[in-house]
Scaffold this motif. Structure first.
Motif, mmCIF file in Angstrom:
data_model
loop_
_atom_site.group_PDB
_atom_site.id
_atom_site.type_symbol
_atom_site.label_atom_id
_atom_site.label_comp_id
_atom_site.label_asym_id
_atom_site.label_seq_id
_atom_site.Cartn_x
_atom_site.Cartn_y
_atom_site.Cartn_z
ATOM 1 N N ALA A 122 -3.032 2.449 -12.892
ATOM 2 C CA ALA A 122 -1.837 1.974 -13.488
ATOM 3 C C ALA A 122 -1.487 2.353 -14.513
ATOM 4 O O ALA A 122 -2.157 2.130 -15.779
ATOM 5 N N THR A 123 -0.333 3.065 -15.116
ATOM 6 C CA THR A 123 0.140 3.965 -16.040
ATOM 7 C C THR A 123 0.768 2.728 -16.996
ATOM 8 O O THR A 123 0.940 2.987 -18.161
ATOM 9 N N GLU A 124 1.100 1.808 -16.514
ATOM 10 C CA GLU A 124 1.658 0.540 -17.292
ATOM 11 C C GLU A 124 1.816 -0.678 -16.355
ATOM 12 O O GLU A 124 1.174 -0.599 -15.317
ATOM 13 N N PRO A 125 2.001 -1.685 -16.902
ATOM 14 C CA PRO A 125 1.810 -3.070 -16.406
ATOM 15 C C PRO A 125 2.896 -3.016 -14.744
ATOM 16 O O PRO A 125 3.921 -2.629 -15.122
ATOM 17 N N VAL A 126 2.403 -3.201 -13.963
ATOM 18 C CA VAL A 126 3.130 -3.303 -12.594
ATOM 19 C C VAL A 126 2.795 -4.509 -11.704
ATOM 20 O O VAL A 126 1.639 -5.045 -11.724
ATOM 21 N N VAL B 20 0.748 -1.230 0.031
ATOM 22 C CA VAL B 20 0.043 -0.073 0.131
ATOM 23 C C VAL B 20 1.076 1.146 -0.129
ATOM 24 O O VAL B 20 0.760 2.158 -0.926
ATOM 25 N N ARG B 21 1.909 1.058 0.883
ATOM 26 C CA ARG B 21 2.857 2.565 1.091
ATOM 27 C C ARG B 21 3.577 2.709 -0.445
ATOM 28 O O ARG B 21 3.515 3.708 -0.774
ATOM 29 N N ALA B 22 3.897 1.499 -1.159
ATOM 30 C CA ALA B 22 4.491 1.535 -2.127
ATOM 31 C C ALA B 22 3.576 2.316 -3.321
ATOM 32 O O ALA B 22 4.312 3.126 -4.082
ATOM 33 N N VAL B 23 2.347 1.607 -3.402
ATOM 34 C CA VAL B 23 1.567 2.217 -4.498
ATOM 35 C C VAL B 23 1.279 3.754 -4.402
ATOM 36 O O VAL B 23 1.346 4.292 -5.376
ATOM 37 N N LEU B 24 1.090 4.198 -3.022
ATOM 38 C CA LEU B 24 0.716 5.524 -2.960
ATOM 39 C C LEU B 24 1.977 6.621 -3.262
ATOM 40 O O LEU B 24 1.862 7.585 -3.376
ATOM 41 N N GLY B 25 3.058 5.979 -3.002
ATOM 42 C CA GLY B 25 4.449 6.641 -3.346
ATOM 43 C C GLY B 25 4.830 6.357 -4.770
ATOM 44 O O GLY B 25 5.811 7.075 -5.116
ATOM 45 N N ASP B 26 4.427 5.811 -5.495
ATOM 46 C CA ASP B 26 4.836 5.255 -6.787
ATOM 47 C C ASP B 26 4.414 6.118 -8.010
ATOM 48 O O ASP B 26 2.876 5.868 -8.296
ATOM 49 N N PRO B 27 5.093 7.015 -8.877
ATOM 50 C CA PRO B 27 4.227 7.707 -9.903
ATOM 51 C C PRO B 27 3.819 7.187 -10.892
ATOM 52 O O PRO B 27 2.959 7.536 -11.763
ATOM 53 N N ARG B 28 3.990 5.605 -11.171
ATOM 54 C CA ARG B 28 3.411 4.854 -12.081
ATOM 55 C C ARG B 28 1.801 4.591 -11.711
ATOM 56 O O ARG B 28 1.135 4.253 -12.685
ATOM 57 N N PHE B 29 1.257 4.872 -10.529
ATOM 58 C CA PHE B 29 0.010 5.076 -10.207
ATOM 59 C C PHE B 29 -0.399 6.470 -9.984
ATOM 60 O O PHE B 29 -0.150 7.114 -9.343
ATOM 61 N N VAL B 30 -1.679 6.579 -10.710
ATOM 62 C CA VAL B 30 -2.077 7.986 -10.762
ATOM 63 C C VAL B 30 -3.454 8.119 -10.435
ATOM 64 O O VAL B 30 -4.090 7.109 -10.627
ATOM 65 N N SER B 31 -3.797 9.409 -9.898
ATOM 66 C CA SER B 31 -5.282 9.516 -9.646
ATOM 67 C C SER B 31 -6.150 9.748 -10.605
ATOM 68 O O SER B 31 -7.455 9.547 -10.556
ATOM 69 N N ASP B 32 -5.651 10.345 -11.776
ATOM 70 C CA ASP B 32 -6.819 10.882 -13.042
ATOM 71 C C ASP B 32 -6.692 9.677 -14.181
ATOM 72 O O ASP B 32 -5.606 9.659 -14.615
ATOM 73 N N PRO B 33 -7.661 8.860 -14.461
ATOM 74 C CA PRO B 33 -7.716 7.675 -15.626
ATOM 75 C C PRO B 33 -7.446 8.330 -16.636
ATOM 76 O O PRO B 33 -7.155 7.755 -17.777
ATOM 77 N N ALA B 34 -7.712 9.869 -16.737
ATOM 78 C CA ALA B 34 -7.427 10.439 -18.099
ATOM 79 C C ALA B 34 -6.158 10.409 -18.685
ATOM 80 O O ALA B 34 -6.009 10.575 -20.005
#
Length: 423
Positions: A313-317, A54-68
Motif C-alpha cells: 500500500a502506497t498510502e492508507p487504504v 481482491v479484484r479491486a486491489v489487483l487493479g488499484d494503482p495505490r497497491f504496488v508490487s515493489d516495496p522500494a
C-alpha cells in the motif's frame, strides 16, 4: 474494526487444503492478518479474501508490487529470500523482474515480450502444441503402468512449448524442470543452488546466442539489448525499449519458470479433478465444445496458484472496513476470491459448463496490469492436453484412491507430487 488473525501461510492445515481453509477465512472476515511463517521476525501481511476486494486491489494503482517505491516500506520479499538462504545478489532476480516491477518499468518490460503471447500468436502455436501433445501420448501408450502423469505428461508439454518459444536448447530442459521444482519448494537446502544454477545457465546461454544468433524470443531480446547500446550491466532501469543485461537474464528466468510450472500443475490438477468427477467428464465427452469453458472452471476451482505476489500500500487504504496502513504488505487470495458466494452461484460446485457473467469468470490468472502474460498460452495448452488425453485414453483412471494422492506442502500453490494413473 478489529482485525482477526489467520494461520501462517505455512500452517499444515492450510497447505493441505487451501481452497476450503481460505474459504473459511473469507467468511470470517474480508481482511485478516497473517504471516508467511518462514522465520520468527516477520512483519504481518494482510490477507484480502473476497472477490470484489481482491479484484479491486489487483487493479488499484495505490497497491504496488515493489516495496522500494513505498517510502518507509519494509521489504517482506527480501526477508523471505533471506529465510530461504538466498543472497541479496540472487534475490534481485526474483524481486526485479517483469512479474514484480511497477509503472513505466513494468510497461517497458512487458511490451518487449507481449507480442509473443498475443491470442493470435498463441493461436499460431496450436499446431505445434498439438504435435508435442500427440508425441507424448504416443509415448504413454507403450509405457509400463501405472504412469505418473505429472512427470510423463503434465510437465513435458509446457516445458517443451515455453523452451522452444524462448530458445532453451532441448538438452537443457530437464535441468530447468529440476530447478523449477527446487525453487517453489521454499527449502533453504534446495532454493539457492537452483537459482544460482539457472542464472549461471542463462548467462552462458546468452553468450552462446550472441556467437550464434537465433530467431527465437531470446535472440530477439538479445538484439534489443545489443542494438541499442546494451544498457547497464546491473539492475539499473532501462529506458524506452532498452533492456539491461540484468533484465535480460531476469526476463528469461521469469518466462521459463512461469511458463511451465503453473501450466504443468493446471494440467495435473485438472486430470485429477475430472477423474474424481465422472459426471463432469461425461459432459465433456458428450459435448467437446465445452472444453474451453471447462478450462476456466478448472482454473477457478482447481487452479495451481492460490495467492498472488505481494502488493504494498502506497498510502492508507480501507478494505472491507479495515484500514490498511501505508507500506503494509497485502496478499490477494485468489483461492478465496474464486469461491466467493457473493460472486459465484453455488461456488462449491464444480461445473464444466459454468458461463462467466463478466470476463473470465475467475481471478485465476490475476487482474489488472500484472494479469498473467501467458494466460492465453496456458489456456490453450490445458485445453489441448486434456481433450487429447481423455480422447486417446477413454478408460483412463486413477491408480490409487483419491484420498491417497499426495499434495506438495508448498505455500501459495496447489500441486500434486505425483498423479499415478492407468490407461
Amino acid at each position: 474494526m478489529a482485525v482477526l488473525d489467520a494461520p501462517a501461510l505455512t500452517d499444515p492445515e492450510l497447505l493441505a487444503d487451501p481452497w476450503h481453509v481460505f474459504g473459511r477465512l473469507r467468511e470470517q472476515a474480508p481482511v485478516l492478518r497473517s504471516r508467511f511463517g518462514l522465520s520468527g521476525d516477520e512483519p504481518p501481511i494482510w490477507l484480502v479474501t473476497r472477490y470484489a476486494d481482491v479484484r479491486a486491489v489487483l487493479g488499484d494503482p495505490r497497491f504496488v508490487s515493489d516495496p522500494a517505491s513505498v517510502p518507509g516500506g519494509r521489504d517482506s520479499r527480501q526477508e523471505m529470500m533471506t529465510a530461504m538462504g538466498i543472497t541479496a545478489d540472487l534475490a534481485e532476480y526474483m524481486t526485479r523482474s517483469v512479474v514484480t516491477v511497477d509503472g513505466a518499468d513494468h510497461t517497458r518490460l512487458r511490451k518487449l515480450v507481449s507480442r509473443a503471447f498475443t491470442v493470435r500468436r498463441v493461436g499460431d502455436l496450436r499446431p505445434r502444441v498439438e504435435e508435442i501433445t500427440n508425441g507424448l501420448l504416443d509415448g504413454l501408450a507403450g509405457a509400463p503402468q501405472p504412469i505418473d502423469l505429472v512427470e510423463a505428461y503434465a510437465y513435458p508439454l509446457p516445458i517443451t512449448v515455453i523452451c522452444e518459444l524462448v530458445g532453451i536448447p532441448e538438452e537443457d530442459r530437464a535441468a530447468w524442470h529440476v530447478w523449477g521444482r527446487d525453487l517453489v519448494s521454499t527449502d533453504p537446502a534446495r532454493v539457492p543452488g537452483a537459482l544460482r544454477a539457472a542464472v549461471d545457465h542463462i548467462h552462458g546461454l546468452i553468450a552462446r546466442r550472441r556467437a550464434e544468433p537465433t530467431d527465437d524470443l531470446l535472440g530477439a531480446l538479445i538484439r534489443t539489448h545489443d542494438e541499442d547500446g546494451g544498457g547497464a550491466s546491473g539492475a539499473d532501469h532501462g529506458r524506452g525499449d532498452r533492456l539491461t543485461e540484468f533484465e535480460l537474464v531476469s526476463m528469461v528466468l521469469a518466462l521459463v519458470f512461469a511458463g511451465h510450472e503453473t501450466t504443468a500443475h493446471l494440467i495435473a490438477n485438472s486430470v485429477a479433478a475430472l477423474l474424481t468427477h465422472p459426471d463432469q467428464l461425461a459432459r465433456l465427452r458428450d459435448d467437446p465444445d465445452l472444453w474451453p469453458t471447462a478450462v476456466h472452471e478448472l482454473m477457478r476451482v482447481h487452479g495451481p496458484v492460490s495467492i498472488t505476489e505481494l502488493r504494498y500500500a502506497t498510502e492508507p487504504v480501507e478494505i472491507g472496513g479495515v484500514e490498511i496502513p501505508a507500506g503494509a504488505a497485502v496478499l490477494p487470495v485468489l483461492a478465496a476470491a474464486n469461491g466467493d458466494p457473493r460472486e459465484f452461484a453455488d461456488p462449491e460446485t464444480f461445473d464444466v459448463g459454468r458461463r462467466a457473467e463478466r470476463g473470465e469468470g475467475h481471478l485465476g490468472f490475476g487482474h489488472g496490469a500484472h494479469y498473467c502474460l501467458g494466460a492465453a498460452l496456458a489456456r490453450q495448452e490445458g485445453e489441448v492436453a486434456l481433450r487429447a488425453l481423455f480422447t486417446r485414453f477413454p478408460s483412463l483412471e486413477l491408480a490409487v484412491p483419491p484420498e491417497e494422492l499426495v499434495w506438495e506442502p508448498v505455500p501459495g500453490f496447489r500441486r500434486l507430487a505425483a498423479l499415478p494413473v492407468r490407461l
